[in-house]
Design a protein around this motif. Sequence first.
Motif, PDB file in Angstrom:
ATOM      1  N   MET A  28     136.064 -18.345  -9.398  1.00 27.89           N
ATOM      2  CA  MET A  28     135.725 -17.447  -8.285  1.00 27.89           C
ATOM      3  C   MET A  28     134.215 -17.378  -8.126  1.00 27.89           C
ATOM      4  SD  MET A  28     136.521 -13.371  -7.809  1.00 27.89           S
ATOM      5  CE  MET A  28     138.273 -13.591  -7.862  1.00 27.89           C
ATOM      6  N   ALA A  29     133.716 -17.605  -6.944  1.00 23.75           N
ATOM      7  CA  ALA A  29     132.281 -17.538  -6.700  1.00 23.75           C
ATOM      8  C   ALA A  29     131.808 -16.107  -6.796  1.00 23.75           C
ATOM      9  CB  ALA A  29     131.959 -18.108  -5.316  1.00 23.75           C
ATOM     10  N   LEU A  30     130.557 -15.938  -7.189  1.00 25.71           N
ATOM     11  CA  LEU A  30     130.027 -14.606  -7.415  1.00 25.71           C
ATOM     12  C   LEU A  30     130.090 -13.756  -6.165  1.00 25.71           C
ATOM     13  CD1 LEU A  30     128.609 -12.579  -9.220  1.00 25.71           C
ATOM     14  CD2 LEU A  30     126.454 -13.627  -8.622  1.00 25.71           C
TER      15      LEU A  30
ATOM     16  N   GLY B  81     127.637 -16.856 -12.902  1.00 30.95           N
ATOM     17  CA  GLY B  81     126.270 -16.621 -13.346  1.00 30.95           C
ATOM     18  C   GLY B  81     125.387 -16.074 -12.242  1.00 30.95           C
ATOM     19  N   LEU B  82     124.095 -16.036 -12.503  1.00 27.47           N
ATOM     20  CA  LEU B  82     123.125 -15.557 -11.523  1.00 27.47           C
ATOM     21  C   LEU B  82     122.494 -16.725 -10.778  1.00 27.47           C
ATOM     22  CD1 LEU B  82     121.134 -12.658 -13.246  1.00 27.47           C
ATOM     23  CD2 LEU B  82     123.157 -12.533 -11.783  1.00 27.47           C
ATOM     24  N   LEU B  83     122.261 -16.514  -9.488  1.00 21.84           N
ATOM     25  CA  LEU B  83     121.559 -17.471  -8.649  1.00 21.84           C
ATOM     26  C   LEU B  83     120.383 -16.768  -7.983  1.00 21.84           C
ATOM     27  CD1 LEU B  83     124.647 -19.077  -6.860  1.00 21.84           C
ATOM     28  CD2 LEU B  83     123.395 -20.026  -8.805  1.00 21.84           C
ATOM     29  N   GLU B  84     119.414 -17.539  -7.567  1.00 23.83           N
ATOM     30  CA  GLU B  84     118.285 -16.950  -6.849  1.00 23.83           C
ATOM     31  C   GLU B  84     118.791 -16.256  -5.593  1.00 23.83           C
ATOM     32  OE1 GLU B  84     113.991 -18.198  -4.815  1.00 23.83           O
ATOM     33  OE2 GLU B  84     115.347 -19.733  -5.618  1.00 23.83           O
TER      34      GLU B  84
ATOM     35  N   SER C  70     119.399 -18.271 -14.875  1.00 22.86           N
ATOM     36  CA  SER C  70     120.656 -19.021 -14.747  1.00 22.86           C
ATOM     37  C   SER C  70     121.503 -18.941 -16.012  1.00 22.86           C
ATOM     38  CB  SER C  70     120.363 -20.488 -14.419  1.00 22.86           C
ATOM     39  OG  SER C  70     119.556 -21.075 -15.428  1.00 22.86           O
ATOM     40  N   HIS C  71     120.898 -18.504 -17.135  1.00 20.80           N
ATOM     41  CA  HIS C  71     121.644 -18.370 -18.380  1.00 20.80           C
ATOM     42  C   HIS C  71     122.491 -17.095 -18.420  1.00 20.80           C
ATOM     43  CE1 HIS C  71     118.833 -21.213 -20.892  1.00 20.80           C
ATOM     44  NE2 HIS C  71     119.393 -21.801 -19.839  1.00 20.80           N
ATOM     45  N   VAL C  72     122.178 -16.130 -17.565  1.00 20.85           N
ATOM     46  CA  VAL C  72     122.881 -14.840 -17.604  1.00 20.85           C
ATOM     47  C   VAL C  72     124.364 -15.049 -17.311  1.00 20.85           C
ATOM     48  CG1 VAL C  72     123.119 -12.589 -16.502  1.00 20.85           C
ATOM     49  CG2 VAL C  72     120.839 -13.490 -16.990  1.00 20.85           C
ATOM     50  N   ASP C  73     125.229 -14.501 -18.187  1.00 24.22           N
ATOM     51  CA  ASP C  73     126.667 -14.680 -17.997  1.00 24.22           C
ATOM     52  C   ASP C  73     127.461 -13.384 -18.051  1.00 24.22           C
ATOM     53  OD1 ASP C  73     126.600 -14.105 -20.726  1.00 24.22           O
ATOM     54  OD2 ASP C  73     126.984 -16.171 -21.342  1.00 24.22           O
ATOM     55  N   SER C  74     126.777 -12.230 -18.284  1.00 23.63           N
ATOM     56  CA  SER C  74     127.504 -10.956 -18.311  1.00 23.63           C
ATOM     57  C   SER C  74     126.534  -9.810 -18.065  1.00 23.63           C
ATOM     58  CB  SER C  74     128.223 -10.761 -19.648  1.00 23.63           C
ATOM     59  OG  SER C  74     127.294 -10.633 -20.707  1.00 23.63           O
ATOM     60  N   ILE C  75     127.108  -8.643 -17.797  1.00 23.79           N
ATOM     61  CA  ILE C  75     126.319  -7.419 -17.617  1.00 23.79           C
ATOM     62  C   ILE C  75     126.908  -6.347 -18.509  1.00 23.79           C
ATOM     63  CG2 ILE C  75     127.696  -6.796 -15.577  1.00 23.79           C
ATOM     64  CD1 ILE C  75     125.201  -5.316 -14.527  1.00 23.79           C
ATOM     65  N   CYS C  76     126.045  -5.607 -19.191  1.00 22.71           N
ATOM     66  CA  CYS C  76     126.462  -4.513 -20.069  1.00 22.71           C
ATOM     67  C   CYS C  76     125.688  -3.253 -19.686  1.00 22.71           C
ATOM     68  CB  CYS C  76     126.189  -4.845 -21.534  1.00 22.71           C
ATOM     69  SG  CYS C  76     127.102  -6.270 -22.153  1.00 22.71           S
ATOM     70  N   ILE C  77     126.393  -2.140 -19.598  1.00 19.70           N
ATOM     71  CA  ILE C  77     125.770  -0.853 -19.271  1.00 19.70           C
ATOM     72  C   ILE C  77     126.272   0.161 -20.280  1.00 19.70           C
ATOM     73  CG2 ILE C  77     125.431   0.940 -17.520  1.00 19.70           C
ATOM     74  CD1 ILE C  77     126.149  -1.207 -15.410  1.00 19.70           C
ATOM     75  N   GLY C  78     125.346   0.877 -20.892  1.00 22.95           N
ATOM     76  CA  GLY C  78     125.727   1.851 -21.901  1.00 22.95           C
ATOM     77  C   GLY C  78     124.799   3.049 -21.879  1.00 22.95           C
ATOM     78  N   GLY C  79     125.104   4.023 -22.738  1.00 20.21           N
ATOM     79  CA  GLY C  79     124.280   5.216 -22.831  1.00 20.21           C
ATOM     80  C   GLY C  79     124.889   6.391 -22.086  1.00 20.21           C
ATOM     81  N   MET C  80     124.075   7.406 -21.881  1.00 22.90           N
ATOM     82  CA  MET C  80     124.545   8.668 -21.305  1.00 22.90           C
ATOM     83  C   MET C  80     124.408   8.621 -19.783  1.00 22.90           C
ATOM     84  SD  MET C  80     122.950  11.197 -24.246  1.00 22.90           S
ATOM     85  CE  MET C  80     123.873  12.650 -23.721  1.00 22.90           C
TER      86      MET C  80
END
Length: 287
Positions: free
Chosen positions: A1-3, A23-26, A125-135
């Motif tokens: 699936m395309a981003l 992944g991420l693209l410009e 281009s290496h980015v393959d995930s997103i993480c969000i944490g904290g309060m």
Amino acid sequence: MALFQQLPFFNPTVPFNRPIHGGLLEGIIVTVCGRVSPHSSRFQVDLMHGSDIVLHFNPRYEGGSEYVVHNTCHYGHWGSEERKYETPFPRAQTFALQILVTQETYKISTNGKPFFEYKHRMPFSHVDSICIGGMVELSLVAFQYPAPHYAAPPGCFMVPYKRIFCGGVHPGKIFIIQGFFNPGGNRMEISLRHKTGIAFHCSVCFDENVVECNSYEDGKWENGEKSQVALLKREEPMQVTIFSSCDHYKVFVNGEQTHTYSHRFTKLEEIDVLEVSGDVELTFVQP
């Protein structure tokens, strides 16, 4: 699936950890909307490559000093911090964070205003995930590949609001409208227009808790489609998100899907104006 075809995430739980398909693209924009917990000490948004943190965005509220740390962690080793001693996201308030990926930097905007530019230390281009944490509480995490000539949204959202945007509407296009109903206010209206009509009109009625969608073509309104929405509260922020697919719009109010509206005006590339009107105070708009 395309981003750019990836559906947004509504009201996800924290910690939030998802792969980024493709992944991420410009030119891609990562949008995170939510609310900082009243007693938050910190939270973070991380763009990841495996266990490496390619971009670390970390608002902190400690010891009476409020600031944001930007950094990269490679093979378990943190680089030098880049701090900005400013709090774009006060505790107990809603926020909209946008990260625009450019060839040289991440351009970070907060609540529609430019905040920081972070130069790449690792290839985006290496980015393959997103993480969000904290309060922090999340209402939306979305990814969008914008049309050329993208411009960051203005910091002033006066009502009635009108914005011309380039590239038309395409699959994956996301519109985000955040704000509050004015005291005694009853209605907010959102329109996506083209030269001769309104391709999509969304009316949110406070008193009736109804969302009505319609189109205006050839000088007349067509048959409207109504749906119920969970109880709206004037003292609480409201977020309307419109997501366009190949053949319909999906409408979400405060993270709840209220409507699927098939495209009646199918020349999506000709739609180039977003308008917002009614009894509302806007805090953020993403066309």
